[in-house]
Design an enzyme around this catalytic site. Structure first.
Site, short mmCIF file in Angstrom:
data_model
loop_
_atom_site.label_atom_id
_atom_site.label_comp_id
_atom_site.label_asym_id
_atom_site.label_seq_id
_atom_site.Cartn_x
_atom_site.Cartn_y
_atom_site.Cartn_z
N TYR A 68 -16.62 -49.21 36.27
CA TYR A 68 -15.47 -50.04 36.63
C TYR A 68 -15.75 -51.51 36.37
O TYR A 68 -16.83 -52.01 36.69
CB TYR A 68 -15.09 -49.84 38.10
N LYS A 75 -2.14 -51.77 35.43
CA LYS A 75 -0.99 -51.19 36.11
C LYS A 75 0.36 -51.81 35.75
O LYS A 75 1.34 -51.09 35.56
CB LYS A 75 -1.18 -51.28 37.63
N ASN A 80 -12.92 -47.87 44.04
CA ASN A 80 -12.90 -47.44 42.64
C ASN A 80 -12.30 -46.05 42.48
O ASN A 80 -11.43 -45.82 41.63
CB ASN A 80 -14.32 -47.46 42.07
N SER A 86 -3.97 -58.30 43.67
CA SER A 86 -3.07 -57.42 42.92
C SER A 86 -1.96 -56.86 43.78
O SER A 86 -1.14 -56.07 43.30
CB SER A 86 -3.87 -56.27 42.31
N GLU A 133 22.11 -51.28 21.37
CA GLU A 133 21.25 -52.33 20.81
C GLU A 133 20.08 -52.64 21.76
O GLU A 133 18.94 -52.85 21.32
CB GLU A 133 22.08 -53.58 20.55
N GLN A 150 -8.04 -53.97 36.65
CA GLN A 150 -6.91 -54.31 37.50
C GLN A 150 -5.66 -54.60 36.66
O GLN A 150 -4.54 -54.48 37.15
CB GLN A 150 -7.25 -55.53 38.37
N LYS A 155 36.35 -57.72 19.14
CA LYS A 155 35.03 -57.11 19.11
C LYS A 155 34.84 -56.10 20.25
O LYS A 155 35.29 -56.30 21.38
CB LYS A 155 33.94 -58.18 19.21
N THR A 192 19.92 -39.67 3.09
CA THR A 192 18.56 -40.12 2.85
C THR A 192 18.68 -41.53 2.31
O THR A 192 19.61 -41.85 1.56
CB THR A 192 17.82 -39.23 1.82
N HIS A 193 17.78 -42.41 2.73
CA HIS A 193 17.84 -43.83 2.36
C HIS A 193 19.17 -44.46 2.79
O HIS A 193 19.60 -45.46 2.21
CB HIS A 193 17.66 -44.02 0.85
#
Length: 470
Positions: A329, A337, A122, A35, A302, A334, A295, A167-168
């Site tokens: 454990y 993370k 651990n 790891s 986004e 592992q 543009k 609304t909507h």
């Protein structure tokens, strides 16, 4: 005399846990087991925890002060090497803990082997990870507060600017720009409190739980907890090494916060379009098109909208890792993370980018006001006036108002453009007093209930938040 044929040498055993094993791991096993490629990120927390542990071992007489001092100096050297980029990370040593310990042995010799007394990887990884996530909570609190201040500045500037409330995504009632900006201040304040609550809950130190059952050495867990800034040691050694609730809670809070950012990002995409023109985003937060020269794309917004998916994915991934694990454990953990690292990075980038966009955006006050006055946005004000002035039941007032809206729509005008005679044709009791509530400025000014959109209320809330945020 011929010597007998020699067997090929066995692979070297891992020096850190090789007493039980005669041979080293297969290359594929080593690749899946290691790891260090990602948990090296915990190096500062690992060294911080080891220094506290060594100091406690010396204070309790478990190791000598001389050995503890050698360990302390050696760990500072390791920290300096990692900070400077000269540290020799080794995949065969699996993780950050064993890499640090091996290098410490290179530097100081035998005393390095005493550091791991009364602890296990651990509880070591549990304290490292808690310290790291705790730091991320602090960073998230700072980031949300910066964004709250950016929204607050917008609210202060536009406390009385009218705009349509939706609304909507349909025009509902007029509100003020300041009121809309303050809605996000409130959302972010809850995000901030969630990170603070999560931090408080995770602020217990698992160091000293050892592998799972505690230790027979006379350690002082309260001392190591205090040295590392924890409120107290954890109370159950089994829970100490198997808990990842703190990471899940951080991810959950991060997901809710990212959802709030995504909602405003969506509004920015809509508002900056040619059809709305509510806001202008500068060149700092937009991009162009390779084929369409006109543009100006809100790409930052986004991308922020999409970042939520990464954080939600990390949350689901960690829930899935943890959901079926018996105490305590398991190596599955592992996999806890990388998702958290990515989610934390994503959240901090998103908070910083949104803070920049909110601080940089310019509201188009004229377009906001024009839109606020369209779409029969004062229909509710008309219905309320019929209740107050004529004593109509609200349902009857609602029906009368709906009829007037239909009449205005048929004529191609908005409600304030109807003549008194046209209104009285629908209900003869209507007087010219109705026109005092049909303007959008009059509408927002009348919403004076606590938390309402009236400019006076907005300014009250702005003042309150300025005091809270300092």
């Amino acid at each position: 005399m011929t010597n007998p044929p020699q067997s090929p040498p066995a692979p070297a055993a891992n020096a850190m846990w090789g007493g039980r094993f005669a041979a080293g791991p297969d290359a594929i096993m080593q690749a899946i087991n290691a790891s260090i490629g990602f948990d090296r990120r915990l190096y500062a927390q690992d060294i911080q925890g080891s220094r506290a542990h060594a100091a406690m071992l010396a204070a309790t007489g478990i190791v000598t002060n001389k050995d503890a001092e050698a360990i302390r100096e050696g760990l500072l050297t390791v920290l300096s090497e990692i900070d400077s980029g000269t540290f020799p990370f080794r995949t065969d040593l699996e993780d950050i803990h064993m890499n640090v310990e091996a290098r410490l042995k290179d530097l100081i010799g035998e005393p390095a082997g005493r550091l791991h007394t009364a602890r296990s990887r651990n509880d070591q990884v549990a304290v490292d990870f808690r310290l790291w996530v705790r730091d991320q909570c602090d960073a998230a609190i700072t980031g949300t507060q910066a964004l709250m201040r950016a929204f607050l500045a917008q609210a202060d500037a536009g406390a009385d600017w009218v705009m349509p409330g939706f609304t909507h995504l349909q025009t509902a009632q007029p509100v003020t720009w300041g009121h809309h900006m303050l809605a996000y201040v409130e959302m972010l304040s809850r995000d901030r409190s969630r990170f603070a609550d999560a931090r408080a809950r995770m602020n217990e130190c698992p160091l000293g739980a050892a592998a799972l059952a505690g230790t027979s050495f006379p350690i002082d867990r309260h001392a190591t907890a205090a040295a590392l800034g924890f409120a107290r040691p954890t109370a159950n050694s089994l829970d100490s090494v198997s808990d990842r609730d703190f990471a899940l809670e951080f991810l959950s809070a991060a997901g809710i916060c990212a959802m709030h950012l995504s909602r405003f990002a969506e509004e920015l995409v809509i508002w900056s379009s040619a059809q709305f023109r509510f806001v202008h985003l500068s060149d700092r937060w937009t991009t162009g098109s390779s084929i369409m020269p006109q543009k100006k794309n809100p790409d930052a917004a986004e991308l922020l909208r999409a970042k939520l998916g990464r954080i939600l994915g990390a949350t689901v991934a960690l829930f899935t890792v943890m959901k079926g694990l018996p105490l305590t454990y398991s190596k599955d953990m592992q996999e806890d993370k990388e998702q958290v690292f990515d989610a934390a990075d994503t959240l901090m980038l998103a908070l910083a980018a949104m803070t920049g966009m909110v601080g940089d955006m310019t509201a188009n006050r004229e377009a906001l006001a024009t839109a606020a006055a369209s779409g029969f946005s004062t229909a509710t004000d008309l219905a309320d006036w019929l209740v107050r002035a004529l004593g109509l039941p609200f349902r009857e007032a609602h029906h009368v108002t709906g009829t007037l809206v239909a009449r205005a729509e048929a004529l191609g005008v908005d409600l304030p453009a109807l003549t008194l005679a046209q209104m009285q044709a629908v209900h003869p009791g209507i007087t010219d007093g109705v026109f005092t509530v049909l303007g959008v400025d009059n509408s927002v000014a009348s919403r004076t209930s606590y938390g309402g959109t009236a400019p006076a209320q907005v300014r009250t809330q702005v003042a309150r938040w300025k005091e809270v945020l300092g």
